[in-house]
Write a protein that holds these residues in place. Structure first.
Motif, short mmCIF file in Angstrom:
data_model
loop_
_atom_site.label_atom_id
_atom_site.label_comp_id
_atom_site.label_asym_id
_atom_site.label_seq_id
_atom_site.Cartn_x
_atom_site.Cartn_y
_atom_site.Cartn_z
N MET A 388 -10.86 -0.28 -9.46
CA MET A 388 -11.48 -0.29 -9.72
C MET A 388 -13.15 -0.42 -9.28
SD MET A 388 -11.59 -2.27 -13.53
CE MET A 388 -11.62 -3.73 -12.29
N PHE A 389 -13.10 -0.72 -7.97
CA PHE A 389 -14.15 -1.76 -6.91
C PHE A 389 -14.44 -0.68 -5.81
CE2 PHE A 389 -12.81 -5.13 -8.67
CZ PHE A 389 -13.55 -5.38 -9.41
N PRO A 390 -15.54 0.19 -5.68
CA PRO A 390 -16.30 1.14 -5.19
C PRO A 390 -16.24 0.86 -3.63
CG PRO A 390 -18.03 0.38 -6.45
CD PRO A 390 -16.82 -0.21 -7.26
N GLN A 391 -16.69 -0.82 -3.75
CA GLN A 391 -16.64 -1.13 -2.10
C GLN A 391 -15.22 -1.53 -1.25
OE1 GLN A 391 -17.57 -3.01 -4.87
NE2 GLN A 391 -17.72 -4.65 -4.22
N LEU A 392 -14.14 -1.46 -2.14
CA LEU A 392 -13.10 -1.49 -1.31
C LEU A 392 -11.70 -1.18 -1.59
CD1 LEU A 392 -10.48 -4.18 -3.14
CD2 LEU A 392 -9.86 -2.65 -2.76
N VAL A 393 -11.17 -0.86 -0.37
CA VAL A 393 -10.32 0.26 0.02
C VAL A 393 -9.50 -0.44 0.22
CG1 VAL A 393 -9.69 1.55 2.67
CG2 VAL A 393 -12.10 2.12 1.81
N LEU A 394 -7.87 0.83 -0.79
CA LEU A 394 -6.33 0.38 -0.49
C LEU A 394 -5.77 1.17 0.75
CD1 LEU A 394 -5.18 -0.71 -3.84
CD2 LEU A 394 -5.72 -2.23 -1.89
N THR A 395 -4.51 1.14 1.16
CA THR A 395 -4.22 1.41 2.13
C THR A 395 -2.74 0.79 1.72
OG1 THR A 395 -4.70 0.14 4.18
CG2 THR A 395 -5.60 2.96 3.99
N SER A 396 -1.23 1.68 2.40
CA SER A 396 0.10 0.88 1.92
C SER A 396 0.72 1.17 3.16
CB SER A 396 0.72 2.10 1.52
OG SER A 396 1.75 1.93 0.27
N HIS A 397 0.34 -0.53 3.16
CA HIS A 397 0.95 -1.11 4.45
C HIS A 397 0.45 -0.37 5.47
CE1 HIS A 397 3.55 -5.36 4.51
NE2 HIS A 397 3.15 -4.71 5.26
N GLN A 398 0.19 0.18 6.13
CA GLN A 398 0.39 1.15 7.11
C GLN A 398 0.12 1.04 8.76
OE1 GLN A 398 -1.96 4.17 5.28
NE2 GLN A 398 -2.88 5.02 6.84
N ALA A 399 -0.81 -0.36 9.21
CA ALA A 399 -1.09 -1.26 9.46
C ALA A 399 -0.24 -0.25 11.01
CB ALA A 399 -2.07 -2.64 9.68
N PHE A 400 0.91 -0.66 11.33
CA PHE A 400 2.25 -0.80 11.83
C PHE A 400 2.19 0.89 12.58
CE2 PHE A 400 4.56 0.25 8.55
CZ PHE A 400 5.73 0.81 8.56
N PHE A 401 1.42 1.84 11.20
CA PHE A 401 2.24 2.80 11.16
C PHE A 401 1.60 4.30 12.40
CE2 PHE A 401 3.32 7.10 9.40
CZ PHE A 401 4.61 6.94 9.63
N THR A 402 2.22 3.71 13.57
CA THR A 402 1.50 4.74 15.00
C THR A 402 2.78 4.94 16.07
OG1 THR A 402 1.40 3.11 16.67
CG2 THR A 402 -0.80 3.65 15.40
N ARG A 403 3.20 5.98 16.64
CA ARG A 403 4.35 6.74 17.21
C ARG A 403 4.25 5.67 18.17
NH1 ARG A 403 5.56 8.50 21.62
NH2 ARG A 403 3.17 8.71 22.87
#
Length: 433
Positions: A388-403
């Motif tokens: 709901m909050f415009p100042q909040l960003v969600l990503t799906s547990h992908q911080a590790f996701f690089t080659r």
């Protein structure tokens, strides 16, 4: 530029294991490493490209190393190439049940287990799309090991079932192990091995990326422009330069984040149960109490492990700690979801607290992570309310996701499997109750 000439003397050529070790060696250096075999060329830090060379016994490889640390890199690579791989006699093939499989998992793991016999990883993998849990643990019947990820369930009932199935090893293809009942594993004689580190840069870079997305409202800006709305209302951000960054947890990832913040021109404060004096001596950060960091920081980045119980980090960010923060604070979490009490966070957001919040992980994410729910309604109450909050960003547990990170995870996981299978030292990969 440094150049190394190497004649392949391994009977199997440059098979999966030496290719994996060479790639992981090259990842550690700034210098560009290129491997030549005739007209074929591979990047030294890419295990799949090295395997694609198809180098056989007797082939001559030319390794070009160009960059600031080429001398050090050349020495390390030469030692690896010419070092004698002292292999034990072949042991039985290790049978691994691989849970929660995605296409990107197969890309690396399948290549690493192609070869069998002396000097290889000597493993067979059976891939299952389903996650490990009470209903699926029986799929491990007849396997020596299971390979699981952060969203798999290895609670006591699951561990008991794995024991009944004959499983002796749980391979975690991640650093965290809070989803495994270690006491139960110990009681049933099941070894638990993890990947202590893969790419701290990947996680720290993602933390800053989503923090800046929330800060500068890039998610909103993208949508507005797609709708031909070029107005700037609702997009006001804050400079990071000359602000104070608070790093909670100064391990490898926290250190990377501290360096990124330093590069932005920020003053960096650190809080850790075990302060690292070398970081202070380097001038990277200053350690302060938890309370001082919370009060002074304009940006708070969470990089501590999830520790339950008294004096742990479970709900470290709660009503009381949020109250200490500035109203305009920016908060980012790429560590573990339960470090933040989501109800306390939502209460504070409703009251106008936080200029920006960026979450790659959050408590209650488990049923969403790595699943496609684009055609169904979100029934998870926490997820729906956070969105709901415009100042909040969600990503799906992908911080590790690089080659680089996926490659490292695959290599270390298979090294762990090999060490267990051959009775080698397990080192800091072993998780103990």
């Amino acid at each position: 530029m440094k150049e190394i000439s190497y004649v392949v003397n391994n009977t199997l050529g440059i098979h999966a294991r030496p290719a994996a070790l060479l790639a992981q060696c090259c990842v550690n250096f700034k210098s560009q490493v290129r491997i030549h075999l005739g007209d074929k060329v591979a990047d030294g830090d890419n295990v799949l490209q090295i395997l694609a060379l198809g180098a056989k016994k007797g082939d001559t490889l030319r390794v070009d190393i160009d960059g600031d640390d080429e001398e050090v890199a050349a020495k390390a690579i030469e030692e690896l190439l010419h070092g004698a791989f002292e292999e034990k006699k072949p042991v039985d093939v290790l049978k691994i049940a691989f849970f929660g499989t995605k296409d990107y998992d197969r890309t690396f793991f399948s290549e690493l287990v192609k070869d069998k016999g002396q000097g290889t990883y000597n493993s067979d993998i059976k891939y299952f799309d389903s996650q490990l849990g009470p209903e699926t643990a029986g799929l491990a019947q007849g396997y020596d090991a299971v390979c699981i990820f952060v969203n798999d369930n290895a609670s006591r009932p699951v561990v008991e079932k794995l024991h009944e199935c004959g499983v002796k090893l749980i391979l975690l293809r991640c650093a965290g192990f809070n989803n495994v009942d270690l006491q139960a594993a110990k009681e049933y004689g099941i070894t638990v091995l993890r990947v202590p580190a893969y790419s701290p840069y990947a996680v720290a870079e993602h933390a800053m990326a989503i923090l800046q997305e929330a800060n500068r409202r890039l998610h909103k800006a993208y949508t507005k422009v797609k709708d031909n709305n070029f107005a700037l209302s609702g997009l006001l951000g804050l400079d990071l330069h000359n602000k104070v960054a608070g790093i909670m947890g100064t391990g490898k990832i926290g250190q990377c984040m501290a360096r990124i913040c330093k590069g932005y021109g920020m003053t960096v404060l650190g809080w850790d149960a075990y302060p690292n004096q070398a970081l202070v001596d380097e001038g990277l950060l200053t350690y302060v109490s938890k309370e001082e960091l919370l009060k002074r920081a304009d940006l708070i980045s969470l990089h501590c492990p999830l520790i339950m119980g008294d004096n742990g980090t479970y709900h470290l960010i709660n009503d009381e700690t949020i109250a200490l923060m500035k109203d305009t604070v920016m908060l980012v979490n790429t560590s573990r979801g339960p470090i933040i009490d989501p109800e306390a966070l939502i209460r504070a957001l409703k009251q106008g607290k936080f200029h920006a919040v960026a979450l790659d992980v959050y408590e209650g994410e488990d049923n969403n992570v790595y699943t496609d729910k684009s055609d169904v309604a979100i029934t998870n109450d926490i997820t729906a309310r956070l969105q709901m909050f415009p100042q909040l960003v969600l990503t799906s547990h992908q911080a590790f996701f690089t080659r680089e990170a996926l490659q490292a995870i695959a290599v270390v996981t298979m090294e762990n499997a090999r060490n267990f299978n051959e009775g080698n030292e397990l080192g800091n990969a072993e998780c103990k109750a």
